[in-house]
Design a protein around this motif. Structure first.
Motif, PDB file in Angstrom:
ATOM      1  N   MET A 131       0.869  -1.171   0.000  1.00  0.00           N
ATOM      2  CA  MET A 131       0.000   0.000   0.000  1.00  0.00           C
ATOM      3  C   MET A 131       0.902   1.215   0.000  1.00  0.00           C
ATOM      4  O   MET A 131       2.045   1.147   0.460  1.00  0.00           O
ATOM      5  CB  MET A 131      -0.882   0.006   1.244  1.00  0.00           C
ATOM      6  N   PHE A 132       0.375   2.320  -0.502  1.00  0.00           N
ATOM      7  CA  PHE A 132       1.211   3.499  -0.669  1.00  0.00           C
ATOM      8  C   PHE A 132       0.563   4.715  -0.024  1.00  0.00           C
ATOM      9  O   PHE A 132      -0.624   4.963  -0.202  1.00  0.00           O
ATOM     10  CB  PHE A 132       1.438   3.778  -2.162  1.00  0.00           C
ATOM     11  N   LEU A 133       1.371   5.457   0.707  1.00  0.00           N
ATOM     12  CA  LEU A 133       0.953   6.734   1.259  1.00  0.00           C
ATOM     13  C   LEU A 133       1.868   7.786   0.665  1.00  0.00           C
ATOM     14  O   LEU A 133       3.087   7.699   0.791  1.00  0.00           O
ATOM     15  CB  LEU A 133       1.075   6.753   2.782  1.00  0.00           C
ATOM     16  N   THR A 134       1.275   8.748  -0.007  1.00  0.00           N
ATOM     17  CA  THR A 134       2.057   9.846  -0.575  1.00  0.00           C
ATOM     18  C   THR A 134       1.830  11.075   0.281  1.00  0.00           C
ATOM     19  O   THR A 134       0.699  11.517   0.475  1.00  0.00           O
ATOM     20  CB  THR A 134       1.628  10.127  -2.033  1.00  0.00           C
ATOM     21  N   SER A 189       5.440   9.488  -8.825  1.00  0.00           N
ATOM     22  CA  SER A 189       4.865   8.744  -7.699  1.00  0.00           C
ATOM     23  C   SER A 189       3.375   8.514  -7.895  1.00  0.00           C
ATOM     24  O   SER A 189       2.867   7.412  -7.633  1.00  0.00           O
ATOM     25  CB  SER A 189       5.096   9.496  -6.381  1.00  0.00           C
ATOM     26  N   GLU A 190       2.681   9.533  -8.346  1.00  0.00           N
ATOM     27  CA  GLU A 190       1.242   9.383  -8.570  1.00  0.00           C
ATOM     28  C   GLU A 190       0.980   8.311  -9.621  1.00  0.00           C
ATOM     29  O   GLU A 190       0.165   7.420  -9.437  1.00  0.00           O
ATOM     30  CB  GLU A 190       0.617  10.718  -8.995  1.00  0.00           C
ATOM     31  N   THR A 200       1.882   4.569  -8.570  1.00  0.00           N
ATOM     32  CA  THR A 200       1.067   3.915  -7.548  1.00  0.00           C
ATOM     33  C   THR A 200      -0.388   3.715  -7.995  1.00  0.00           C
ATOM     34  O   THR A 200      -1.186   3.155  -7.242  1.00  0.00           O
ATOM     35  CB  THR A 200       1.085   4.709  -6.231  1.00  0.00           C
ATOM     36  N   ARG A 232      -3.822   3.037  -2.112  1.00  0.00           N
ATOM     37  CA  ARG A 232      -3.012   4.222  -1.825  1.00  0.00           C
ATOM     38  C   ARG A 232      -3.851   5.295  -1.145  1.00  0.00           C
ATOM     39  O   ARG A 232      -5.070   5.298  -1.235  1.00  0.00           O
ATOM     40  CB  ARG A 232      -2.371   4.778  -3.083  1.00  0.00           C
ATOM     41  N   LEU A 281      -6.839   3.192   3.813  1.00  0.00           N
ATOM     42  CA  LEU A 281      -6.073   1.980   3.533  1.00  0.00           C
ATOM     43  C   LEU A 281      -6.542   0.779   4.348  1.00  0.00           C
ATOM     44  O   LEU A 281      -5.924  -0.285   4.283  1.00  0.00           O
ATOM     45  CB  LEU A 281      -4.579   2.240   3.782  1.00  0.00           C
TER      46      LEU A 281
END
Length: 169
Positions: free
Chosen positions: A50-53, A89-90, A93, A98, A121
């Motif tokens: 999972m991704f957190l920007t 990055s956007e 992912t 995300r 998430l």
């Protein structure tokens, strides 16, 4: 990052962490450049990444980098780098689990920001955090470390580049 030996090293580093917990957090502002490596190793381990920007205003990012890393790159180069990194990055992912969080929201009220991230998430560890865990996190955070301004006034950046950065922001 596609080197089998590097993948093996990362796997050996990650595997024991997943033996202790089903959820781990890796914080690295340059991690996006190595997403194929991280995704591949996660897949090898049967883990869904999972991704957190973290979204921070580009002027604040540039101000921070100029103070902490010196002027080996100019402000315009750093703004262009922020645009490149943010858009990469956007895109990289997309299709994965995300969430996005504004840095200023995290600093203003981290509990509200983290609750939103946990909900987006589906992180059970956030919703079930004990009072002592929340207190420990609160004691760890130091908002006094925020020293960067989200203001273009002191940054000599061409107007067209500044406008593009604002559109991306």
């Amino acid at each position: 990052g596609l080197d089998p030996e590097v993948r093996l090293l990362l796997r050996r580093w990650l595997e024991p962490h997943f033996a202790e917990s089903s959820t781990i957090l890796v914080k690295d502002p340059r991690l996006a450049w190595f997403l194929p490596l991280w995704r591949g190793v996660a897949q090898d381990l049967g883990v869904t990444p999972m991704f957190l920007t973290m979204l921070r205003h580009p002027a604040a990012v540039v101000d921070s980098k100029q103070r902490n890393y010196g002027g080996r790159e100019g402000e315009a180069s750093r703004v262009a780098g922020w645009i490149n990194q943010t858009l990469y990055s956007e895109r990289a992912t997309r299709g994965g689990a995300r969430a996005f969080a504004r840095y200023d929201d995290l600093v203003a009220d981290w509990t509200k920001a983290v609750a939103g991230i946990g909900e987006a998430l589906d992180l059970g560890g956030v919703s079930t955090a004990s009072a002592s865990q929340i207190r420990a996190a609160h004691e760890f955070l130091n908002v006094g470390l925020v020293r960067s301004s989200s203001d273009w006034a002191d940054l000599p950046v061409p107007a067209d580049l500044r406008a593009l950065a604002e559109r991306v922001w």
